[in-house]
Scaffold this motif. Structure first.
Motif, PDB file in Angstrom:
ATOM      1  N   ARG A  26       0.816  -1.213   0.000  1.00 40.66           N
ATOM      2  CA  ARG A  26       0.000   0.000   0.000  1.00 40.66           C
ATOM      3  C   ARG A  26       0.848   1.260   0.000  1.00 40.66           C
ATOM      4  O   ARG A  26       0.428   2.307   0.472  1.00 40.66           O
ATOM      5  CB  ARG A  26      -0.917   0.017   1.220  1.00 40.66           C
ATOM      6  N   GLY A  27       2.059   1.136  -0.500  1.00 41.76           N
ATOM      7  CA  GLY A  27       2.923   2.305  -0.536  1.00 41.76           C
ATOM      8  C   GLY A  27       2.398   3.326  -1.527  1.00 41.76           C
ATOM      9  O   GLY A  27       1.553   3.024  -2.354  1.00 41.76           O
ATOM     10  N   PHE A  28       2.909   4.544  -1.428  1.00 42.88           N
ATOM     11  CA  PHE A  28       2.480   5.558  -2.386  1.00 42.88           C
ATOM     12  C   PHE A  28       3.649   6.505  -2.608  1.00 42.88           C
ATOM     13  O   PHE A  28       4.564   6.583  -1.797  1.00 42.88           O
ATOM     14  CB  PHE A  28       1.266   6.311  -1.863  1.00 42.88           C
ATOM     15  N   GLY A  29       3.599   7.180  -3.721  1.00 41.76           N
ATOM     16  CA  GLY A  29       4.643   8.155  -4.033  1.00 41.76           C
ATOM     17  C   GLY A  29       6.010   7.506  -4.180  1.00 41.76           C
ATOM     18  O   GLY A  29       7.030   8.145  -3.980  1.00 41.76           O
ATOM     19  N   GLY A  30       6.034   6.199  -4.503  1.00 44.06           N
ATOM     20  CA  GLY A  30       7.312   5.535  -4.738  1.00 44.06           C
ATOM     21  C   GLY A  30       8.138   5.330  -3.473  1.00 44.06           C
ATOM     22  O   GLY A  30       9.308   5.001  -3.530  1.00 44.06           O
ATOM     23  N   LYS A  35      13.638   7.667  -8.493  1.00 46.88           N
ATOM     24  CA  LYS A  35      12.201   7.387  -8.490  1.00 46.88           C
ATOM     25  C   LYS A  35      11.494   8.284  -9.497  1.00 46.88           C
ATOM     26  O   LYS A  35      11.836   9.445  -9.649  1.00 46.88           O
ATOM     27  CB  LYS A  35      11.621   7.632  -7.098  1.00 46.88           C
ATOM     28  N   ALA A  36      10.499   7.717 -10.145  1.00 50.24           N
ATOM     29  CA  ALA A  36       9.800   8.476 -11.181  1.00 50.24           C
ATOM     30  C   ALA A  36       8.634   9.257 -10.582  1.00 50.24           C
ATOM     31  O   ALA A  36       7.507   9.137 -11.018  1.00 50.24           O
ATOM     32  CB  ALA A  36       9.316   7.534 -12.285  1.00 50.24           C
ATOM     33  N   ASN A  37       8.923  10.026  -9.535  1.00 44.75           N
ATOM     34  CA  ASN A  37       7.855  10.763  -8.878  1.00 44.75           C
ATOM     35  C   ASN A  37       8.179  12.252  -8.876  1.00 44.75           C
ATOM     36  O   ASN A  37       9.209  12.667  -8.354  1.00 44.75           O
ATOM     37  CB  ASN A  37       7.719  10.246  -7.445  1.00 44.75           C
ATOM     38  N   LEU A  38       7.298  13.057  -9.467  1.00 46.68           N
ATOM     39  CA  LEU A  38       7.583  14.474  -9.629  1.00 46.68           C
ATOM     40  C   LEU A  38       7.738  15.208  -8.305  1.00 46.68           C
ATOM     41  O   LEU A  38       8.558  16.103  -8.176  1.00 46.68           O
ATOM     42  CB  LEU A  38       6.493  15.150 -10.471  1.00 46.68           C
ATOM     43  N   ALA A  39       6.941  14.791  -7.316  1.00 43.26           N
ATOM     44  CA  ALA A  39       7.012  15.457  -6.021  1.00 43.26           C
ATOM     45  C   ALA A  39       8.395  15.265  -5.409  1.00 43.26           C
ATOM     46  O   ALA A  39       8.844  16.061  -4.602  1.00 43.26           O
ATOM     47  CB  ALA A  39       5.935  14.908  -5.097  1.00 43.26           C
ATOM     48  N   ALA A  71       0.446  17.654 -11.577  1.00 45.38           N
ATOM     49  CA  ALA A  71       1.669  18.146 -12.207  1.00 45.38           C
ATOM     50  C   ALA A  71       1.721  17.825 -13.701  1.00 45.38           C
ATOM     51  O   ALA A  71       2.408  18.498 -14.460  1.00 45.38           O
ATOM     52  CB  ALA A  71       2.894  17.544 -11.512  1.00 45.38           C
ATOM     53  N   ILE A  72       0.978  16.819 -14.125  1.00 45.41           N
ATOM     54  CA  ILE A  72       0.944  16.441 -15.541  1.00 45.41           C
ATOM     55  C   ILE A  72       0.558  17.654 -16.399  1.00 45.41           C
ATOM     56  O   ILE A  72       0.981  17.783 -17.549  1.00 45.41           O
ATOM     57  CB  ILE A  72      -0.038  15.263 -15.748  1.00 45.41           C
ATOM     58  N   GLN A  73      -0.208  18.561 -15.819  1.00 46.55           N
ATOM     59  CA  GLN A  73      -0.621  19.766 -16.550  1.00 46.55           C
ATOM     60  C   GLN A  73       0.567  20.666 -16.824  1.00 46.55           C
ATOM     61  O   GLN A  73       0.670  21.267 -17.894  1.00 46.55           O
ATOM     62  CB  GLN A  73      -1.666  20.548 -15.752  1.00 46.55           C
TER      63      GLN A  73
END
Lengths: 464, 221
Positions: free
Chosen positions: A82-86, A184-188, A275-277
Motif C-alpha cells: 500500500r505504498g504511495f509516491g514511490g 524514483k519516477a515521482n515528480l514530487a 503536475a501532468i498539466q
C-alpha cells in the motif's frame, strides 16, 4: 487580470479534482483496488494485461521469519503493497560477488539479508502505507530499461503516466527519474515530467520537479522534446483497458516499458496528481469537460477520439520550427485558371514526380481548351521532337495560346511531349504560382498531382 | 458578576452566572471561527498545514501560553529538535513507534531544559507556561515525522511553517478585541460558519496557490 481568470478555467485544481472527479467517479471499492498493488496486479493479470511478475510476498512477521532469502533471484524489487509516491521501494540489480547474503542496489551500495529483513519489518509495520496501517511486502520482477531511455533516466526506470476518463486518454507524460528523485519516477520527489502529444506519442514540453520548466535534461544538451515513445498505441490501449477493468472513472495509469516484454502496467492511481498539466503546459479541465459529453462505446473509438481531440500540438510546433507546413498525401487544392476561374480539387502529393500536372479535362474547365486543342492538332511524334534542340522545338509550339513550355512525359505507351501552362494554386493557405503539365489523367483517381518543385514549402506526413 | 465592560448577550450572561468562566466561553466560541479560517486558507488560498486539527490545537496552545512569543519559541524548538533527531536516529534504523517515542522523550527533556534556562534568565513568563499547551505542541512531533517519512524534509518543513503561520493568524484573530466583543454580543452569529463551510465545501475554483503553480500554463493558452 479578468482574462487571466477566464483562461484559468481550463486548468484542473485540487478542489475540483476531489469534488467533481475523484468523489463521484472513483467509488470506494475501486479506490481500494488501486491502493492495493497486489490486488490490482492480480486482477489486471486475470484480464490478460501485462504486469511485472510477482515473485513472492510476506504478509506477517511469521512469514518473515520463515522466508527463504536464498531463493530470491539475482535482481528484483521489494515493495510495500500500500505504498504511495514511490516510497519504501528497494530495487536490487544483482548479487554481490562471492557473497551469498548480499545484493547490489542501483547506486552500487550493498544490501544484506539483514537490511532487507529490517526494511520488510518496516513495511509490515505500515511505515510506508497510507495512514500507517500494517502492510504486506512483496517481491516482483525488476523491469529492464529500454535502450532508448538509457541516456535520460538516472538509476531507475522511466514510466508513462496517462490520465484516462470516459474511456479516453486525456493527457500523458513521461516521467524520468533523476538524481534528486533518487531514481524514483515521482515528480514530487524531483523527477522530470515530459509532456507527450497524445496523437503521435512524441514528447513536447518538460518540467523538473513540480514547477520548473526545462528544455534540456539538466546537466546535458539532450533535448527532452521530440522523443518518440515506442509502442504508443499499445500503451494507450493498456491504459484505457485498465480503466474498464478497474472501474475507476478518473484514473492515472502508470506504464513502464520493459526491454523484453514491452509495455506493462506498474500501478493504478485513484488520485492522480496535477503536475501532468505543467509537464504538458496545458490544462486538464477543458479536456475533461470536452470528453465528458461524448458517448464512447469501444476502447478503440475512445483512443481514436482522445488522440484526435487532445493530440496534434506537435504538428504546429514542427511548423514553427521548420517554417514549413505539414501536409498529408492527399490535399485539397484550389486552382486559379484563366480569368480568375477557381476550381477546388483533391490532389495527390507525389514526391516521385518532378513537376505538378493536371488532367486535360480539368485544364479545359480552367479555360485552357484552346491550348489543348491546338497542341493536339499538331500531332508531333515523340521521335521527331526528341532530336530537335530546345529552340527549334519551342518554335513549333510557341504560337499556341497560353503555352509556357513543353515537357517529355513517360506514360504506359512510351514518351510523349506535353504542354505546360502557368497557373496559380492554393494549398493549405499557401499560394503557389507555377508551370504545370497538362496530361490525360482520366483513368486516375486524382485529377491533379503535386510534384517536387511545388513541395519545397511543405513537409509530408504519410499517416495523414 | 459581569465585570466586563462591554455588552454581553443574555445567554452568555446566564452562562457566566452559572459559573462558566468568560475565558472558556471565548475559546469555545472562537473555535468554529478559527476552524473556518483554516478551511478557508486550505480551500481558497491553498495553505495546507498539518490538516485542520494540528493548527487548531497549536492556535489554542498559543492562546493558552503567556503571550505568543513563547508559544512560537516552543514551536520552533520542537520542530528543530524533530529534524535533528531524525538525522541522529537514521543510522539506528528503528521501527516507527519506538523512534517516535525516543523523539518525544528528547523533545520533552529539551523543553524542560528550556524552561529552566528561561527561569534562570528571569524570563518567568516562559517558566510559568502551563503544561497543557506544551503537551499539545509536543504532539506536533509525530505529525512532523509522519510527513517527513511520507513526503521528505522539505515538505515537512513547509507544512510546519504553514502550520505556524495559520496558528499565528488564528491567535491574532481570536485575540482581536472587536471580534470578541461582537461574538459576546451576538453569540449566535458563529452559526454562520456552517453555511460558510458549506460554500467552502462545494468550492471547485482554483486555489490562490494554484494560480501561481499553473501560471505558466494559463499564460500560454
Amino acid at each position: 487580470m479578468f482574462e487571466f481568470i477566464k483562461k484559468s478555467r481550463g486548468v484542473l485544481g485540487m478542489n475540483s479534482r476531489n469534488l467533481e472527479y475523484i468523489r463521484p467517479l472513483n467509488r470506494t471499492s475501486a479506490k481500494r483496488l488501486a491502493d492495493n498493488k497486489l490486488l490490482s496486479k492480480r486482477i489486471l493479470k486475470k484480464n490478460d494485461i501485462a504486469v511485472p511478475a510477482l515473485i513472492s510476498q510476506i504478509k506477517t512477521l511469521e512469514d518473515l521469519d520463515n522466508f527463504d532469502w536464498q531463493k530470491l533471484p539475482d535482481s528484483f524489487v521489494l515493495k510495500p503493497n500500500r505504498g504511495f509516491g514511490g516510497e519504501g521501494i528497494i530495487v536490487i540489480y544483482g548479487r554481490k560477488k562471492n557473497r551469498a547474503d548480499a545484493w547490489i542496489k542501483a547506486d552500487g551500495s550493498i544490501v544484506t539479508i539483514d537490511d532487507l529483513k529490517n526494511h520488510t519489518r518496516n513495511i509490515l509495520d505500515g511505515s510506508y502505507s497510507l495512514s500507517g496501517i500494517p502492510d504486506t511486502a512483496f517481491f516482483e520482477e525488476r523491469l529492464k530499461l529500454l535502450k532508448l531511455f538509457k541516456p535520460y533516466a538516472f538509476k531507475g526506470i522511466p514510466d508513462i503516466r496517462i490520465i484516462v476518463f470516459n474511456k479516453m486518454p486525456i493527457m500523458a507524460m513521461l516521467r524520468l527519474p533523476t538524481k534528486e528523485s533518487h531514481g524514483k519516477a515521482n515528480l514530487a520527489q524531483g523527477a522530470i515530467g515530459v509532456g507527450i502529444d497524445l496523437a503521435s506519442g512524441v514528447t513536447t514540453t518538460a518540467v523538473a520537479g513540480k514547477q520548473k520548466i526545462i528544455e534540456y535534461l539538466p546537466g546535458t544538451r539532450l533535448l527532452l522534446s521530440g522523443i518518440k515513445i515506442p509502442y504508443w498505441m499499445d500503451i494507450l490501449n493498456l491504459a484505457v483497458r485498465s480503466q474498464e477493468i478497474s472501474g475507476l472513472g478518473f484514473l492515472g495509469v502508470d506504464i513502464a516499458i520493459d526491454k523484453e516484454r514491452g509495455p506493462v502496467i506498474l500501478e493504478l492511481n485513484a488520485r492522480p496528481g496535477l503536475a501532468i498539466q505543467v509537464a504538458n503546459l496545458d490544462g486538464l479541465k477543458w479536456r475533461l469537460k470536452k470528453a465528458a459529453g461524448i458517448k464512447i462505446k469501444t476502447i478503440k473509438k475512445g483512443i481514436r477520439v482522445g488522440m484526435d481531440l487532445f493530440g496534434g500540438e506537435i504538428e504546429e510546433e514542427l511548423e514553427e520550427i521548420s517554417g514549413k507546413k505539414v501536409i498529408g498525401t492527399v490535399e485539397k487544392v484550389k486552382l486559379i485558371g484563366k480569368d480568375g476561374k477557381e476550381i477546388e480539387v483533391e490532389a495527390k502529393i507525389d514526391t516521385g514526380a518532378d513537376w505538378s500536372s493536371i488532367d486535360n479535362e480539368l485544364a479545359k474547365q480552367l479555360g485552357f481548351t484552346q491550348t489543348i486543342d491546338e497542341f493536339e492538332k499538331l500531332k508531333m511524334p515523340y521521335e521527331d521532337l526528341k532530336n530537335l534542340d530546345k529552340e527549334k522545338r519551342w518554335a513549333i509550339y510557341k504560337n499556341i495560346p497560353d503555352i509556357a513550355s513543353t515537357i517529355p512525359v513517360k506514360s504506359s505507351n512510351g514518351y510523349t511531349y506535353r504542354p505546360m501552362i502557368n497557373v496559380e494554386f492554393i494549398m493549405d493557405n499557401v499560394t503557389t504560382s507555377t508551370k504545370i503539365t497538362l496530361i490525360d489523367r482520366s483513368h486516375m483517381q486524382y485529377s491533379m498531382i503535386i510534384g517536387k518543385v511545388n513541395l519545397k514549402k511543405f513537409l509530408i506526413d504519410s499517416s495523414k | 458578576m459581569n465585570e466586563l465592560n462591554f455588552h454581553i448577550s443574555p445567554i452568555l450572561t446566564f452562562f457566566l452566572n452559572e459559573g462558566v468562566p468568560f475565558e472558556t466561553i471565548r475559546l469555545i466560541l472562537m473555535l468554529p471561527i478559527i476552524a473556518t479560517l483554516i478551511a478557508f486558507l486550505r480551500q481558497v488560498v491553498g495553505i495546507k498545514a498539518f490538516g485542520i486539527y494540528t493548527p487548531l490545537l497549536v492556535t489554542f496552545a498559543f492562546l493558552a501560553t503567556n503571550g505568543i512569543k513563547y508559544g512560537i519559541v516552543i514551536f520552533v524548538v520542537i520542530i528543530l529538535i524533530g529534524m535533528l533527531m531524525r538525522i541522529a536516529l537514521k543510522s539506528f534504523r528503528l521501527l516507527y513507534l519506538p523512534r517516535v517515542a525516543i523523539m518525544l522523550t528528547i523533545v520533552a527533556l529539551s523543553i524542560l531544559v528550556m524552561l529552566v534556562i528561561g527561569g534562570s534568565l528571569k524570563r518567568t513568563g516562559l517558566a510559568s507556561v502551563s503544561i497543557f499547551p506544551i503537551l499539545i505542541m509536543i504532539t506536533l512531533v509525530e505529525k512532523f515525522i509522519a510527513v517527513q517519512i511520507e513526503k521528505g524534509d522539505r515538505a515537512a518543513i513547509l507544512l510546519a511553517t504553514e502550520t505556524l503561520i495559520i496558528s499565528i493568524l488564528g491567535f491574532y484573530l481570536a485575540s482581536w478585541e472587536a471580534l470578541i466583543q461582537f461574538i459576546a454580543s451576538y453569540p449566535w452569529t458563529i452559526l454562520f460558519t456552517i453555511p460558510m463551510n458549506i460554500i467552502l465545501g462545494k468550492w471547485t475554483g482554483l486555489r490562490f496557490s494554484e494560480y501561481l503553480r499553473f501560471g505558466e500554463i494559463i499564460k500560454r493558452n
